[in-house]
Scaffold this motif. Structure first.
Motif, PDB file in Angstrom:
ATOM      1  N   ILE A 197       8.058  -8.125   7.931  1.00 50.38           N
ATOM      2  CA  ILE A 197       9.357  -7.425   7.598  1.00 50.38           C
ATOM      3  C   ILE A 197       9.076  -6.074   7.367  1.00 50.38           C
ATOM      4  O   ILE A 197       9.822  -5.298   7.816  1.00 50.38           O
ATOM      5  N   VAL A 198       7.926  -5.820   6.787  1.00 50.12           N
ATOM      6  CA  VAL A 198       7.634  -4.266   6.538  1.00 50.12           C
ATOM      7  C   VAL A 198       6.947  -3.610   7.756  1.00 50.12           C
ATOM      8  O   VAL A 198       7.080  -2.209   7.749  1.00 50.12           O
ATOM      9  N   SER A 199       6.532  -4.200   8.521  1.00 48.62           N
ATOM     10  CA  SER A 199       6.012  -3.751   9.787  1.00 48.62           C
ATOM     11  C   SER A 199       7.060  -3.115  10.818  1.00 48.62           C
ATOM     12  O   SER A 199       7.133  -2.174  11.750  1.00 48.62           O
ATOM     13  N   ARG A 200       8.352  -3.812  10.558  1.00 46.24           N
ATOM     14  CA  ARG A 200       9.506  -3.265  11.369  1.00 46.24           C
ATOM     15  C   ARG A 200       9.808  -1.899  10.946  1.00 46.24           C
ATOM     16  O   ARG A 200      10.556  -0.822  11.625  1.00 46.24           O
ATOM     17  N   THR A 202       0.863  -1.229  -0.104  1.00 51.67           N
ATOM     18  CA  THR A 202       0.024   0.172  -0.045  1.00 51.67           C
ATOM     19  C   THR A 202       0.914   1.199  -0.014  1.00 51.67           C
ATOM     20  O   THR A 202       2.255   1.409   0.162  1.00 51.67           O
ATOM     21  N   ALA A 203       0.379   2.519  -0.294  1.00 47.42           N
ATOM     22  CA  ALA A 203       1.045   3.778  -0.302  1.00 47.42           C
ATOM     23  C   ALA A 203       1.440   3.860   1.110  1.00 47.42           C
ATOM     24  O   ALA A 203       2.711   4.683   1.328  1.00 47.42           O
ATOM     25  N   GLU A 204       1.134   3.229   2.370  1.00 45.57           N
ATOM     26  CA  GLU A 204       1.511   3.221   3.679  1.00 45.57           C
ATOM     27  C   GLU A 204       2.663   2.380   3.848  1.00 45.57           C
ATOM     28  O   GLU A 204       3.097   2.418   5.137  1.00 45.57           O
ATOM     29  N   GLY A 205       2.964   1.566   3.010  1.00 43.81           N
ATOM     30  CA  GLY A 205       3.782   0.728   3.082  1.00 43.81           C
ATOM     31  C   GLY A 205       3.561  -0.420   3.940  1.00 43.81           C
ATOM     32  O   GLY A 205       4.633  -1.404   4.393  1.00 43.81           O
ATOM     33  N   LYS A 206       2.463  -1.034   3.948  1.00 43.10           N
ATOM     34  CA  LYS A 206       1.838  -2.209   4.479  1.00 43.10           C
ATOM     35  C   LYS A 206       1.917  -3.172   3.057  1.00 43.10           C
ATOM     36  O   LYS A 206       1.749  -2.992   1.961  1.00 43.10           O
ATOM     37  N   ILE A 207       1.642  -4.632   3.623  1.00 45.13           N
ATOM     38  CA  ILE A 207       1.267  -5.679   2.568  1.00 45.13           C
ATOM     39  C   ILE A 207       0.051  -5.492   1.886  1.00 45.13           C
ATOM     40  O   ILE A 207      -0.816  -4.929   2.684  1.00 45.13           O
ATOM     41  N   ALA A 208       0.013  -5.462   0.657  1.00 48.61           N
ATOM     42  CA  ALA A 208      -1.397  -4.963  -0.029  1.00 48.61           C
ATOM     43  C   ALA A 208      -1.994  -6.550  -0.409  1.00 48.61           C
ATOM     44  O   ALA A 208      -3.218  -6.290  -1.210  1.00 48.61           O
ATOM     45  N   PRO A 259       8.254   1.232  -2.771  1.00 48.59           N
ATOM     46  CA  PRO A 259       8.371   0.022  -1.896  1.00 48.59           C
ATOM     47  C   PRO A 259       8.815   0.427  -0.513  1.00 48.59           C
ATOM     48  O   PRO A 259       9.894   1.250  -0.272  1.00 48.59           O
ATOM     49  N   PRO A 260       8.430  -0.144   0.651  1.00 41.32           N
ATOM     50  CA  PRO A 260       8.752   0.436   1.955  1.00 41.32           C
ATOM     51  C   PRO A 260      10.045  -0.231   2.271  1.00 41.32           C
ATOM     52  O   PRO A 260      10.614  -0.936   1.838  1.00 41.32           O
TER      53      PRO A 260
END
Length: 431
Positions: free
Chosen positions: A427-430, A218-224, A388-389
């Motif tokens: 991974i991206v939540s870090r 997502t634009a917020e850097g979360k898995i989509a 990408p985040p």
């Protein structure tokens, strides 16, 4: 089953980035004699030859400045760069990728370059989307070296020898798999299968997701996407393996994510997945005639999942003591007419309108194939996704890790999908 992504194979120095102090563009020194610039990039020998020629041109026109270049394959590149940055021995000029630029910029490893625009960094004739692609949190960190798009590389000779027609823009995944199985069954070339196992290829998964109205992030850097999407992805490739449409997992494991070890270059498949700017490198080491086509559609009426993206950037290290000279080199690389003729479209279609005009009538056959492909995507091409985040590079390795486990039968498609979604979310939540 627990997934263990080797940090050594990823961005091993990531934690060390946190200790870096951010250095602005003002850290550059005035031009002086005997300046040495270090340049690091990933790519093939064909890219190295072109890059070194441009460096020689730059040195000829900028007495007192020496450019020392080094290149590696994609898999080896990122650990090397991370180690050098963490050890405060980063190259002055860094070839940077869209999936990594956020992480490196946020951790202070890259110098912001907006203060050099437009006088010293002349990108006023770039598409704004490509400038935005090199920007993070309001600062400009990456100069796009060209535009490209994800693509399917075809061994045209192998298709013709097997009596299988080439795929078109309308070809679906089901039809493409059938073509692959026919090539494998034809057995015209010992050890050659129809297509590579694309379950490990992140841009291919992203294309497939975009056709379904989803995305990687997502634009917020979360898995989509969710575990159901991932499970369907792995199940599709399991069926392809069972049908003999794609290479078996032990053959796919030979691919180290570079041109030289791609299954097309190893003569193990008649089709594989890459980016359009790599076509020059592929044709340079393949004796057979190659071609490019889009990724298959999930259904005849599916919208395309492609987009025109920065093939790669040049960034400047925040540690550099010669930022002014590094910027001058980058500007030369993207704007000098002689440099443009040397580089062609090996790093993508030039972003500068003036540079495109210089090379348009001078491209060789391989360059024209890449240019025609990117400009001819039509309705297959959509909007550029947000950067990408942080952690996206590690997530790419997670996909490869899980896909290989599914391919070797260590995980079911359903379990692999669940594990992949969990790992990427973690991974991206870090951040």
């Amino acid at each position: 089953m627990m997934l263990r992504v080797s940090r050594r194979n990823f961005i091993a120095g990531g934690a060390a980035f946190l200790s870096l102090s951010t250095m602005g563009a003002g850290a550059g020194t005035a031009f002086a004699a005997d300046t040495r610039l270090r340049l690091l990039w990933w790519g093939s020998q064909a890219r190295a030859d072109r890059t070194n020629k441009v460096s020689q041109l730059f040195q000829t026109k900028n007495a007192g400045t020496t450019v020392n270049g080094e290149f590696l394959g994609w898999t080896d590149y990122w650990p090397r760069l991370a180690t050098q940055v963490a050890g405060r021995n980063a190259p002055d000029i860094i070839q940077m990728d869209y999936r990594y630029i956020v992480e490196y910029a946020q951790r202070g490893a890259l110098a912001p370059l907006e203060s050099y625009m437009p006088a010293k960094l002349q990108i006023d004739d770039f598409d704004k989307t490509q400038i935005d692609g090199g920007s993070v949190n309001g600062h400009f960190y990456g100069v796009s070296l060209g535009a490209n798009a994800a693509t399917t590389v075809l061994n045209v000779s192998a298709f013709e020898q097997a009596g299988v027609p080439l795929p078109t823009q309308a070809t679906t995944w089901e039809e493409f798999a059938r073509m692959g199985a026919e090539i494998t069954k034809a057995g015209k070339r010992k050890g050659m299968y129809g297509i590579a196992d694309g379950s490990v290829v992140e841009p291919l998964l992203e294309n497939w997701l975009r056709q379904r109205g989803k995305a990687l992030y997502t634009a917020e850097g979360k898995i989509a996407f969710d575990h159901n999407d991932a499970s369907e992805w792995f199940e599709m490739w399991s069926k392809f393996r069972q049908a003999g449409a794609c290479v078996p997992p032990d053959v796919q494991a030979l691919d180290k994510n570079d041109i030289e070890t791609n299954t097309v270059s190893l003569a193990r498949s008649a089709a594989a997945f890459a980016h359009s700017n790599q076509f020059v490198g592929y044709q340079a080491i393949n004796k057979d005639k190659l071609g490019l086509t889009n990724h298959p559609r999930i259904a005849a009426d599916s919208k395309g999942g492609h987009y025109r993206k920065p093939s790669m950037f040049f960034s400047v290290s925040a540690q550099s003591k010669a930022i002014d000279q590094a910027v001058a080199y980058i500007n030369f690389f993207i704007k000098d007419p002689e440099a443009a003729l040397v580089l062609g479209v090996e790093r993508g279609i030039p972003e500068s309108a003036a540079t495109r005009e210089v090379i348009a009538s001078k491209l060789d056959a391989q360059g024209k194939v890449a240019l025609d492909y990117v400009t001819g995507l039509g309705d297959l091409a959509g909007a550029l996704p947000p950067p990408p985040p942080a952690g996206a590079g590690e997530a790419e390795l997670a996909l490869r890790n899980v896909a290989e486990q599914v391919g070797f039968g260590q995980l079911s498609a359903a379990d692999g999908g669940k594990l992949l979604a969990e790992e990427i979310s973690r991974i991206v939540s870090r951040g």
